[in-house]
Design an enzyme around this catalytic site. Structure first.
Site, PDB file in Angstrom:
ATOM      1  N   HIS A 193       1.202  -1.056  -0.222  1.00  0.00           N
ATOM      2  CA  HIS A 193      -0.114   0.083   0.099  1.00  0.00           C
ATOM      3  C   HIS A 193       1.179   1.215  -0.151  1.00  0.00           C
ATOM      4  O   HIS A 193       1.937   1.349   0.066  1.00  0.00           O
ATOM      5  CB  HIS A 193      -0.969   0.012   1.328  1.00  0.00           C
ATOM      6  CG  HIS A 193      -0.612   0.430   2.362  1.00  0.00           C
ATOM      7  ND1 HIS A 193       0.492   1.468   3.056  1.00  0.00           N
ATOM      8  CD2 HIS A 193      -0.346  -0.815   3.607  1.00  0.00           C
ATOM      9  CE1 HIS A 193       0.590   0.432   4.099  1.00  0.00           C
ATOM     10  NE2 HIS A 193       0.996  -0.211   4.590  1.00  0.00           N
ATOM     11  N   CYS A 200       2.719  -4.850   6.772  1.00  0.00           N
ATOM     12  CA  CYS A 200       2.160  -4.529   5.794  1.00  0.00           C
ATOM     13  C   CYS A 200       4.160  -4.010   4.597  1.00  0.00           C
ATOM     14  O   CYS A 200       4.597  -3.625   5.212  1.00  0.00           O
ATOM     15  CB  CYS A 200       1.065  -3.478   5.239  1.00  0.00           C
ATOM     16  SG  CYS A 200      -0.866  -3.908   5.966  1.00  0.00           S
TER      17      CYS A 200
END
Length: 379
Positions: free
Chosen positions: A307, A324
């Site tokens: 992301h 992440c």
């Protein structure tokens, strides 16, 4: 009155379930139909079998409601079997012609009806979606609306066809889900058809399938990404050529949940934005967060995404995320826009390995171990 009729080209003969007959020269062929003609409550799951005694089948025509029923002859042309189970509560018409070895031909004609389903089952959801273009690692995932006891019966009814050969196999991940994975990544541009011939399949006592399901999808360009959490770099390749190099930051690894998993991931879905909440923490707890993250591509079920994040001070230098992979906003936006479901993302360099059943981590299993989950192919 019997509804079945038998007509001979040169001799009249009828035989459905009769005893042995002479096969002396000049005797006509004898045709057997199972379930027997005139049956009113035939079992759908056994399919239809037609055999010739004392001759060879030359033509078999079977219809259900005007629709042709597919089947095939064996090498000796003495046995014809329907490709799939029969539909419950359905009338079938049968015409079978057999040529005698040294005698006249026999034509068997008649009807039979299958029993109704007391309870039914079917496909509740599936991936990919019909007409979807996917990445080269994409699995086929079928979820059923009731538990499957006879997994072999259901697996036999599942068919995956491609224009170019592609070895693959089903694996049961639960009593209600089965997943198809190829041995190697799909070839780019491949057209894939998935058919679940469930009508008449008998997966549990008193349960029959009543509907078949078919859908098709296309395999797109070959995009693969590699992430090295030690060098803090992500490289994206399309059809073998590097198309993007991204400085990234991975999980800080202070806890297991904040450690990025290493292994072969697949992109699963994406959102812009995606709400991300700290797992196992309530508002006011240390480390709690509740954020809207832009251009997020999910790669597991344990909260991992690729992301956007504007922390360029860490990207390329230090791992500071909650697990992440984050990248510069413009590059993350590029990755988001170009990602298809099923694109492989290989992550290396961490102490936590991706579990094969975490999201679509199916490529974590070697092929021989993948086969162990098949009801038909396991030893």
């Amino acid at each position: 009155m019997r509804r079945a009729a038998i007509v001979c080209v040169a001799f009249l003969l009828a035989c459905c379930g009769c005893g042995p007959v002479s096969e002396s020269p000049g005797a006509p062929a004898v045709v057997h139909v199972s379930p027997a003609l005139d049956s009113k409550h035939a079992r759908p799951d056994k399919g239809l079998v037609i055999t010739a005694q004392g001759g060879r089948l030359t033509q078999v025509l079977v219809y259900a409601g005007g629709e042709h029923v597919p089947g095939r002859l064996d090498a000796s042309h003495t046995t014809w079997r329907s490709d799939w189970a029969l539909k419950p509560a359905t009338e079938y018409t049968v015409t079978a012609t057999a040529a005698g070895e040294n005698g006249p031909s026999t034509v068997a004609m008649g009807r039979l009806r299958t029993r109704a389903a007391e309870h039914t089952f079917g496909v509740a959801s599936f991936a990919p979606l019909p007409g979807e273009t996917v990445g080269v690692g994409m699995p086929v995932v079928l979820d059923f609306d009731s538990p499957i006891q006879d997994k072999a019966a259901v697996e036999r009814a599942l068919e995956v066809t491609t224009k170019a050969p592609a070895e693959g196999a089903w694996r049961w991940t639960s009593d209600t889900q089965v997943v198809y994975r190829t041995r190697r990544f799909w070839a780019s541009g491949q057209q894939v058809m998935v058919s679940a011939h469930l009508a008449g399949v008998h997966p549990a006592p008193g349960v029959y399938g009543t509907l078949d399901s078919t859908f098709a999808f296309t395999v797109g360009r070959r995009q693969t990404s590699t992430v090295d959490t030690r060098s803090h770099q992500m490289v994206v390749r399309r059809d073998g050529k590097v198309v993007q190099q991204m400085a990234i930051s991975a999980g800080m690894a202070t806890t297991r949940e904040y450690t990025t998993t290493s292994g072969m991931h697949l992109t699963m879905d994406k959102g812009n934005p995606v709400r991300m909440i700290s797992p196992g923490r309530s508002k006011g707890d240390p480390g709690y967060y509740d954020l809207l993250i832009e251009h997020a591509v999910r790669i597991s079920n344990s909260g991992e995404y690729v992301h956007a994040k504007d922390n360029v001070w860490a990207q390329g230098r230090e791992n500071v995320s909650h697990g992440c992979i984050n990248a510069r906003p413009d590059q993350a936006t590029w990755f988001y826009a170009g990602s298809l479901r099923g694109d492989p993302v290989l992550i290396t360099g961490t102490s936590r390995e991706l579990e094969w059943d975490n999201g679509w981590g199916y490529w974590q299993l070697p092929w021989d171990k993948w086969l162990l989950g098949s009801a038909l192919r396991a030893p």
